[in-house]
Design a protein around this motif. Structure first.
Motif, PDB file in Angstrom:
ATOM      1  N   ILE A  74       0.850  -1.189   0.000  1.00  0.00           N
ATOM      2  CA  ILE A  74       0.000   0.000   0.000  1.00  0.00           C
ATOM      3  C   ILE A  74       0.884   1.236   0.000  1.00  0.00           C
ATOM      4  CG2 ILE A  74      -1.939  -1.099   1.194  1.00  0.00           C
ATOM      5  CD1 ILE A  74      -0.980   0.230   3.767  1.00  0.00           C
TER       6      ILE A  74
ATOM      7  N   GLY B 198      -4.719   1.558  -1.062  1.00  0.00           N
ATOM      8  CA  GLY B 198      -4.514   0.218  -1.585  1.00  0.00           C
ATOM      9  C   GLY B 198      -4.209   0.246  -3.070  1.00  0.00           C
ATOM     10  N   LEU B 199      -3.575  -0.810  -3.571  1.00  0.00           N
ATOM     11  CA  LEU B 199      -3.178  -0.878  -4.969  1.00  0.00           C
ATOM     12  C   LEU B 199      -3.870  -2.039  -5.668  1.00  0.00           C
ATOM     13  CD1 LEU B 199       0.681  -0.337  -4.607  1.00  0.00           C
ATOM     14  CD2 LEU B 199      -1.091   1.391  -4.997  1.00  0.00           C
ATOM     15  N   PRO B 200      -4.146  -1.881  -6.976  1.00  0.00           N
ATOM     16  CA  PRO B 200      -4.672  -3.006  -7.742  1.00  0.00           C
ATOM     17  C   PRO B 200      -3.559  -4.015  -8.011  1.00  0.00           C
ATOM     18  CG  PRO B 200      -4.202  -1.176  -9.201  1.00  0.00           C
ATOM     19  CD  PRO B 200      -3.946  -0.678  -7.795  1.00  0.00           C
TER      20      PRO B 200
ATOM     21  N   HIS C 140      -4.928   4.072 -11.713  1.00  0.00           N
ATOM     22  CA  HIS C 140      -5.565   3.853 -10.417  1.00  0.00           C
ATOM     23  C   HIS C 140      -5.628   5.148  -9.603  1.00  0.00           C
ATOM     24  CE1 HIS C 140      -6.698   1.907  -6.705  1.00  0.00           C
ATOM     25  NE2 HIS C 140      -5.553   2.215  -6.111  1.00  0.00           N
TER      26      HIS C 140
ATOM     27  N   MET D 163     -13.088  -0.464  -7.013  1.00  0.00           N
ATOM     28  CA  MET D 163     -11.755  -0.203  -6.477  1.00  0.00           C
ATOM     29  C   MET D 163     -11.496  -1.056  -5.236  1.00  0.00           C
ATOM     30  SD  MET D 163     -10.095   3.565  -5.890  1.00  0.00           S
ATOM     31  CE  MET D 163     -10.278   3.965  -7.633  1.00  0.00           C
TER      32      MET D 163
ATOM     33  N   CYS E 242      -8.362  -3.646  -5.206  1.00  0.00           N
ATOM     34  CA  CYS E 242      -7.297  -3.477  -4.214  1.00  0.00           C
ATOM     35  C   CYS E 242      -7.329  -4.563  -3.151  1.00  0.00           C
ATOM     36  CB  CYS E 242      -7.411  -2.101  -3.562  1.00  0.00           C
ATOM     37  SG  CYS E 242      -7.170  -0.729  -4.702  1.00  0.00           S
TER      38      CYS E 242
ATOM     39  N   TYR F 297     -10.026  -3.196 -14.501  1.00  0.00           N
ATOM     40  CA  TYR F 297      -8.896  -3.617 -13.663  1.00  0.00           C
ATOM     41  C   TYR F 297      -8.389  -4.970 -14.154  1.00  0.00           C
ATOM     42  CZ  TYR F 297     -10.034   0.064 -10.300  1.00  0.00           C
ATOM     43  OH  TYR F 297     -10.256   1.276  -9.698  1.00  0.00           O
TER      44      TYR F 297
END
Length: 451
Positions: free
Chosen positions: A10, A19-21, A240, A293, A297, A363
């Motif tokens: 993160i 948070g990240l994908p 993102h 999202m 994430c 995504y």
């Protein structure tokens, strides 16, 4: 050279966390696609439907979408459209058809006895919560309940009836949908609100009002991350973070009444904006963005998106409709204007579903996209509003559940209960069971859906 990153990486600064994908740098050598998580999403539409105008033409893999389903054309190859399944559990137990249509929706069993037309709340957990108990371990939120103007004048967590709730932790224990996108955003990007808090974090709301972004606080963390990822991952990260900033901008506009739009005053933590009926669609899109999202994430793997409540009183003025949804639903079939309005409303909800599917598909990850690794269930309160019917409910499944579902199909199924549909969903996402809800109505997963 890109280095390996944990799936839980993160961007963090102080109390802010982004948070990240899924990124390529999160893949281990020879990592299998089975490691990509499956997700389950419910999209709930209040009111009734006109089956004869909803039905696709043709059958199985050779079918054409009706005008009502036309907004889903781009996703036809990723759909399973199901006709003929009845909400059989609604044929018994307390409550009127609206109470049962809502309270049985995801629980598939009789309501508890109570004081509201003889009914209380649901008689058992909803399927999303049973699935969350199996696949939600290790995520920050076992499930997320998103709402679009579901507020009905009672305090969050209490005071409502089976007309109001879609998700249940257990018999009689409802999980109210959160219909304030700012509160959802706060929980996703600044940690959970303080214990007992019911609204968004005031500090975060103030920063939104002052045009400050959570991204301003994680610049250092982002700069540290960039050298560790590939050019393709940087593009995913940029997309993102651009999405997060877009949501922040829309939240700021939503939370400010017109007279405050040109200054930096803190917007009130009330129902400004997100309870404005004219912004029904705008709020729905915000919630869809946040839901997508959250899944991308890996903040949660189970979510519900509940538009309003049973007996919806929304006036779809932007569609040229003057009466409220519930009233129109009760008009006889001979009222051509009402029939045309019902079709417009149902098509509009399919447009919102298409928007959500597009977000999920945007995504990319191992196995295709978040949509490809998810199962989305579109469910409607009643099959026909003016007779309060629960027969031949209009069900749509979207997404492949990581390859577990045979998509691109229109299935005509007879003499099966929606208990079996929910069992199908459970099996598809890795939470199989022999029965769900009323066991006397369970036969097993529906034929033709699972691979």
């Amino acid at each position: 050279m890109a280095s390996h990153l944990s799936r839980r990486t993160i961007l963090r600064s102080g109390s802010f966390a982004v948070g990240l994908p899924f990124l390529d740098a999160m893949m281990r050598p020879r990592r299998s696609q089975a490691a990509t998580p499956k997700r389950f999403v419910v999209f709930f539409q209040p009111g009734g439907n006109l089956r004869e105008k909803w039905l696709p033409g043709g059958a199985d893999t050779n079918f054409t979408l009706s005008p009502q389903l036309a907004p889903l054309q781009a996703w036809k190859s990723k759909l399973v459209i199901i006709d003929g399944v009845a909400m059989s559990s609604t044929r018994s137990g307390p409550g009127d058809d609206h109470l049962r249509g809502m309270g049985h929706q995801l629980t598939a069993q009789a309501l508890q006895a109570g004081s509201n037309l003889g009914a209380g709340l649901a008689g058992g957990p909803s399927v999303d919560q049973v699935i969350a108990s199996k696949i939600g371990a290790g995520t920050p939120f076992a499930s997320k309940e998103f709402g679009v103007q579901t507020w009905t004048g009672f305090a969050p967590g209490g005071g409502g009836t089976a007309w109001d709730y879609l998700a249940y932790a257990s018999a009689g224990k409802a999980l109210p949908a959160e219909d304030n996108p700012t509160t959802i955003f706060s929980s996703m990007f600044k940690g959970l609100p303080a214990k007992g808090a019911t609204g968004p974090d005031p500090a975060l709301v103030q920063r939104l009002a002052q045009r400050k972004s959570v991204l301003d606080f994680v610049k250092g963390s982002y700069s540290t991350l960039l050298p560790k990822v590939s050019r393709e991952d940087r593009q995913r990260l940029d997309a993102h973070l651009t999405g997060i900033r877009d949501i922040e901008t829309r939240l700021t506009s939503l939370n400010q009444p017109p007279e405050m739009s040109s200054n930096c005053m803190q917007p009130p933590l009330s129902n400004v904006g997100y309870h404005d009926r004219s912004k029904y669609g705008e709020v729905g899109k915000l919630q869809s963005d946040l839901l997508a999202m959250a899944l991308a994430c890996d903040l949660t793997r189970v979510a519900t998106l509940q538009y309003h409540r049973s007996g919806s009183d929304v006036v779809f003025s932007w569609l040229g409709i003057t009466g409220n949804h519930h009233g129109i639903d009760h008009e006889p079939d001979s009222n051509a204007d009402a029939q045309a309005s019902i079709l417009k409303i149902s098509k509009w909800y399919n447009e919102q579903l298409a928007y959500l599917l597009a977000k999920l598909d945007s995504y990319k990850e191992p196995g295709g996209s978040v949509l490809d690794n998810s199962l989305v269930l579109h469910t409607v309160e009643l099959s026909r509003g003016n007779v309060h019917s629960h027969n031949a409910q209009p069900y749509v499944l979207a997404g492949g559940a990581g390859g577990a579902v045979a998509t691109g199909r229109f299935l005509k199924i007879q003499n099966r209960s929606h208990n079996d549909l929910l069992l199908t969903c459970m099996a598809a996402v890795g939470a199989p069971a022999a029965t769900f809800g009323d066991p006397s109505l369970c036969t097993g997963p529906l034929p033709g859906v699972l691979v």
